[in-house]
Design a protein around this motif. Structure first.
Motif, PDB file in Angstrom:
ATOM      1  N   ARG A 184      73.245  23.651  63.875  1.00 53.97           N
ATOM      2  CA  ARG A 184      74.679  23.966  63.797  1.00 53.97           C
ATOM      3  C   ARG A 184      74.997  25.276  64.504  1.00 53.97           C
ATOM      4  O   ARG A 184      76.076  25.454  65.050  1.00 53.97           O
TER       5      ARG A 184
ATOM      6  N   HIS B 162      82.625  14.962  62.913  1.00 50.44           N
ATOM      7  CA  HIS B 162      81.902  15.724  61.886  1.00 50.44           C
ATOM      8  C   HIS B 162      80.475  15.217  61.728  1.00 50.44           C
ATOM      9  O   HIS B 162      79.541  16.005  61.592  1.00 50.44           O
TER      10      HIS B 162
ATOM     11  N   ARG C 152      77.820  19.666  51.837  1.00 54.27           N
ATOM     12  CA  ARG C 152      77.998  19.542  53.284  1.00 54.27           C
ATOM     13  C   ARG C 152      79.234  20.338  53.697  1.00 54.27           C
ATOM     14  O   ARG C 152      80.194  20.409  52.940  1.00 54.27           O
ATOM     15  N   PRO C 153      79.212  20.905  54.889  1.00 58.04           N
ATOM     16  CA  PRO C 153      80.332  21.755  55.315  1.00 58.04           C
ATOM     17  C   PRO C 153      81.684  21.059  55.178  1.00 58.04           C
ATOM     18  O   PRO C 153      82.642  21.650  54.700  1.00 58.04           O
ATOM     19  N   VAL C 154      81.732  19.801  55.591  1.00 56.37           N
ATOM     20  CA  VAL C 154      83.012  19.109  55.557  1.00 56.37           C
ATOM     21  C   VAL C 154      83.514  18.942  54.125  1.00 56.37           C
ATOM     22  O   VAL C 154      84.699  19.116  53.841  1.00 56.37           O
TER      23      VAL C 154
ATOM     24  N   PHE D 176      87.307  22.919  65.002  1.00 53.84           N
ATOM     25  CA  PHE D 176      87.955  22.107  63.974  1.00 53.84           C
ATOM     26  C   PHE D 176      89.406  21.835  64.324  1.00 53.84           C
ATOM     27  O   PHE D 176      90.078  22.654  64.958  1.00 53.84           O
TER      28      PHE D 176
ATOM     29  N   LYS E 185      78.935  27.711  56.828  1.00 56.92           N
ATOM     30  CA  LYS E 185      77.898  26.685  56.962  1.00 56.92           C
ATOM     31  C   LYS E 185      77.992  25.990  58.313  1.00 56.92           C
ATOM     32  O   LYS E 185      76.984  25.660  58.921  1.00 56.92           O
ATOM     33  N   SER E 186      79.219  25.769  58.773  1.00 57.11           N
ATOM     34  CA  SER E 186      79.381  25.024  60.022  1.00 57.11           C
ATOM     35  C   SER E 186      78.868  25.814  61.221  1.00 57.11           C
ATOM     36  O   SER E 186      78.559  25.233  62.241  1.00 57.11           O
TER      37      SER E 186
ATOM     38  N   LEU F 147      78.011  18.066  60.296  1.00 59.57           N
ATOM     39  CA  LEU F 147      78.801  18.702  59.246  1.00 59.57           C
ATOM     40  C   LEU F 147      79.035  17.723  58.100  1.00 59.57           C
ATOM     41  O   LEU F 147      79.502  18.106  57.034  1.00 59.57           O
ATOM     42  N   ASP F 148      78.736  16.464  58.359  1.00 58.07           N
ATOM     43  CA  ASP F 148      78.889  15.434  57.347  1.00 58.07           C
ATOM     44  C   ASP F 148      77.767  14.428  57.569  1.00 58.07           C
ATOM     45  O   ASP F 148      77.118  14.429  58.617  1.00 58.07           O
TER      46      ASP F 148
END
Ligand SMILES: Nc1ncnc2c1ncn2[C@@H]1O[C@H](COP(=O)(O)OP(=O)(O)OP(=O)(O)O)[C@@H](O)[C@H]1O
Ligand SMILES: [Mg+2]
Lengths: 450, 228
Positions: B84, B52, A440-442, B92, A340-341, B57-58
């Motif tokens: 993205r 993030h 969500r990815p996270v 990361f 996803k990221s 991503l968040d």
């Protein structure tokens, strides 16, 4: 491209997927084998009932029988959808073996051997007269004597461990006496006080092995005329208990029975004013499964129970496959976060895992089905081997009337089982991947792996 | 220069049973195209959380992030995926490489993700060349066939950076890109990042090492949920 690379890698590189393949294969294997054997046993039993009575039976439960059967037989024989039709007399009697003190209550069937063999598979059940069933009632040791065929379990015979009965090369001379109560058309005893019964000395000429325990243990077959006399059904207006019919090829059971039923209605109505018309009222036209319902129904109940139990096993199986996939994908949720990221869409992520599941499901189902078929093909050899080596039999043939373990694989059943396994795998992969890819990815990346 | 990324009034908290940890408290932040920004702060100050959110991503509890004038929270799923994939490259703190793919495939993943199967067949050779040149730049040319678990932490980190750069994103977001490297290798990576920045690459980097932070144009300090 990764849509193929990734699932293939998951498939090849992760040991747990081998376990999943084995799990799917085992489940498919077990279901295929049990289903095949179980279905085989039931359809074998039904087949034996069918072989025993023919396609369609016009009969009365009354011990008096019904008259005018000959006229109806003539009508039946003219129909092109009827291949064979034969009258049968049925009743009860006492069978004694003079000098031994043995006597038992028996069922008696009076048959015309040639006709009965055309309408049913009676000839196959004989031992000495398989090739010439019309002479079934002729004892080979003395053709002038009145012969009879008895159910195989009635003369104390033992079976060997392969289920075969011992037979001497020639039938032994066994003298038997059969005693019956003759009845009039009104149902009264035909004879006066002292001479109430009809007795006849007969000689064992052959035995019949239908594979139906109740029949083989209690049935005595006599020539039609003799049985008619014994039961008082012969005479100016002879009576019969039943007409057994075999339909021509291409006639379905339903249409055949329907047509006979219609013919019978017309036939009975046309004789409404005749002397013995009342006997025609109790006559029914039935297909073989209906006619043998009392015998088949318990077996079908049993089958229903088994299907129920088996359905539960099936559900558990599907659930196990589901859980295996759920766990594998849950293990891989971090990958879902990573995918996803870098911008892989939810649909594609789900697709990736479905591809993976389909791969595992198909390979597992393929192996399971292959192993199941192989096992079934060899099941009788294996049972023989176990018996020779360890003296162990799955079904003790001295007790059970089973020849070989049924192993006729039904391809449509096989396909359904395999499809179900693959679907279970897909469902097991679908739910967690849909769930994880919607986050969500996270969130997904932070999930603790199992 | 115009603002490429602008975050305003960001709130983020985590609930742990009864207690609520407030990580970001009305934080404002912006990056202009071509900048090289370093975010520093104590461990647990919310650096990763902020990064993030900046990389979509968040999501923040409140406040918004705009990329080139467009609010990320207004993006539809497809636009978010494109963002993205193409606009940001994310490194990361814990790399997050796919164990089943080798180094080269991991680096090419963003390029694969944006193409159909047919499209990928056409672009494959170019993508492979680009991925290889990136890996060469990070000193991993001889490791392209290895699996992530065969690499050291620092090597994985460099693979992760290469992956983030694969689609030539407008913005590179890197969470402790030198965290696991010895100072020499770390310097090398920083050199590469500086080089990229000189070529116009916008970079936001999280680090807890002040010396590394000094090499960025701007240093932003996070404390108590705000920039100080
Ligand atoms: N999913 C979560 N659930 C609960 N608390 C979280 C979660 N993620 C982060 N936190 C908390 O939020 C705070 C900020 O975390 P974050 O990872 O952003 O810190 P950081 O500045 O990156 O620290 P480090 O330098 O150690 O990487 C920490 O106190 C952390 O415990
Ligand atoms: Mg962090």
């Amino acid at each position: 491209m990764y849509k193929l690379i990734l699932p293939t890698r998951y498939f090849l590189k992760r040991r747990i997927t081998y376990l999943a393949v084995v799990a799917v294969a085992l489940c498919v294997f077990i279901v295929v084998v049990v289903m095949t054997v179980m279905n085989g046993l039931v359809s074998e039993f039904k087949g034996k009932n069918h072989d025993f009575v023919g396609d369609c039976i016009v009969s009365t439960e009354s011990l008096v029988g019904f008259a005018y059967y000959e006229d109806f037989l003539k009508q039946l024989e003219k129909q092109e959808f009827v291949q064979a039709a034969t009258p049968v007399v049925k009743g009860f009697g006492l069978l004694t073996q003079p000098g031994t003190g043995r006597n038992i209550g028996v069922e008696i069937m009076g048959i015309e051997p040639a006709g009965f063999c055309e309408a049913t598979k009676f000839a196959q059940t004989l031992y000495y007269h398989k090739e010439n069933p019309s002479d079934a009632f002729t004892p080979t040791y003395n053709p002038t004597l009145a012969g009879c065929v008895v159910g195989i379990d009635m003369i104390s015979r033992s079976r060997d461990r392969s289920g075969k009965y011992y037979h001497s090369s020639e039938p032994m001379r066994i003298e038997l006496m059969v005693t019956c109560f003759p009845l009039t058309a009104k149902g009264a005893l035909a004879k006066a006080a002292t001479d109430l019964v009809n007795s006849k000395t007969i000689y064992y000429s052959d035995d019949s092995h239908t594979g139906l325990v109740k029949v083989d243990a209690r049935m005595v077959y006599l020539p039609f005329e003799l049985a008619g006399e014994l039961f008082g059904m012969a005479g100016a207006t002879p009576r019969a208990s039943a007409i057994h019919i075999k339909f021509a090829d291409g006639t379905s059971l339903k249409t055949g029975v329907g047509r006979v039923a219609k013919m019978w209605k017309v036939f009975a109505a046309a004789r409404a004013n005749q002397k013995y018309a009342n006997l025609l009222k109790n006559v029914t036209v039935q297909s073989w499964p209906d006619y043998r319902r009392s015998s088949i129904a318990p077996m079908e109940k049993e089958q229903m129970m088994l299907i129920l139990l088996f359905g539960m096993l099936g559900i558990i199986t599907v659930f196990i496959i589901f859980v295996v996939f759920y766990m594998i994908i849950s293990h891989k949720t971090k990958d879902i976060g990573t995918l996803k990221s870098v911008g892989v869409s939810r649909a594609v992520i789900v697709q990736l895992f479905l591809t993976f599941a389909a791969l595992v499901g198909l390979v597992g189902a393929g192996i399971g089905a292959g192993a199941g078929c192989g096992f079934l093909v060899k099941i009788n050899d294996m049972e023989d081997w176990l018996f020779e080596r360890f003296g162990w039999q799955l079904w003790d043939r001295t007790v059970y009337a089973i020849g070989e373990i049924p192993n006729d694989i039904k391809w449509e059943v096989l396909a359904v089982i395999m499809a179900t396994a693959v679907l279970a795998a897909l469902a097991g992969a679908f739910l967690p991947s849909v769930r994880a890819s919607g986050q969500r990815p996270v969130e997904v990346l932070q999930v603790n792996q199992l | 220069m115009s603002e490429m990324l602008k975050a305003s009034g960001l709130f983020k908290s985590y609930k742990m049973g009864q207690t609520k940890i407030e990580v970001l408290k009305c934080l404002d932040f912006s990056v202009r195209a071509g900048q090289f920004v370093a975010i520093v702060g104590a461990s647990g100050s919310g650096k990763s959380t902020l990064l993030h959110i900046l990389g979509a991503l968040d999501e923040p509890d409140a406040g918004s992030v705009q990329f080139e004038g467009k609010r990320l929270d207004k993006f539809r799923a497809g636009e978010l995926n494109r963002f993205r994939n193409k606009m940001v490259g994310f490194v990361f703190q814990f790399y997050h490489l796919l164990d089943e793919l080798n180094v080269l495939e991991n680096v090419m993943l963003p390029a694969m993700a944006q193409s159909s199967t047919i499209g990928w067949l056409r672009r494959r050779i170019g993508a492979k060349k680009h991925a290889k040149s990136l890996l060469e730049r990070f000193g991993l040319a001889d490791r392209i066939g290895h699996k992530p678990y065969q690499l050291s932490g620092g090597e994985r980190q460099r693979v992760a950076i290469a992956r983030a750069l694969m689609n030539k994103p407008a913005l590179l977001l890197a969470d402790e890109p030198t965290g696991n490297l010895d100072s020499e290798t770390g310097n090398g990576i920083l050199g590469v990042l500086e080089e990229l920045n000189n070529d116009g690459q916008t970079i936001v980097m999280v680090t807890h090492d002040d010396r590394i932070a000094q090499r960025a144009h701007n240093v932003i300090r996070l404390a108590d949920g705000k920039i100080v």
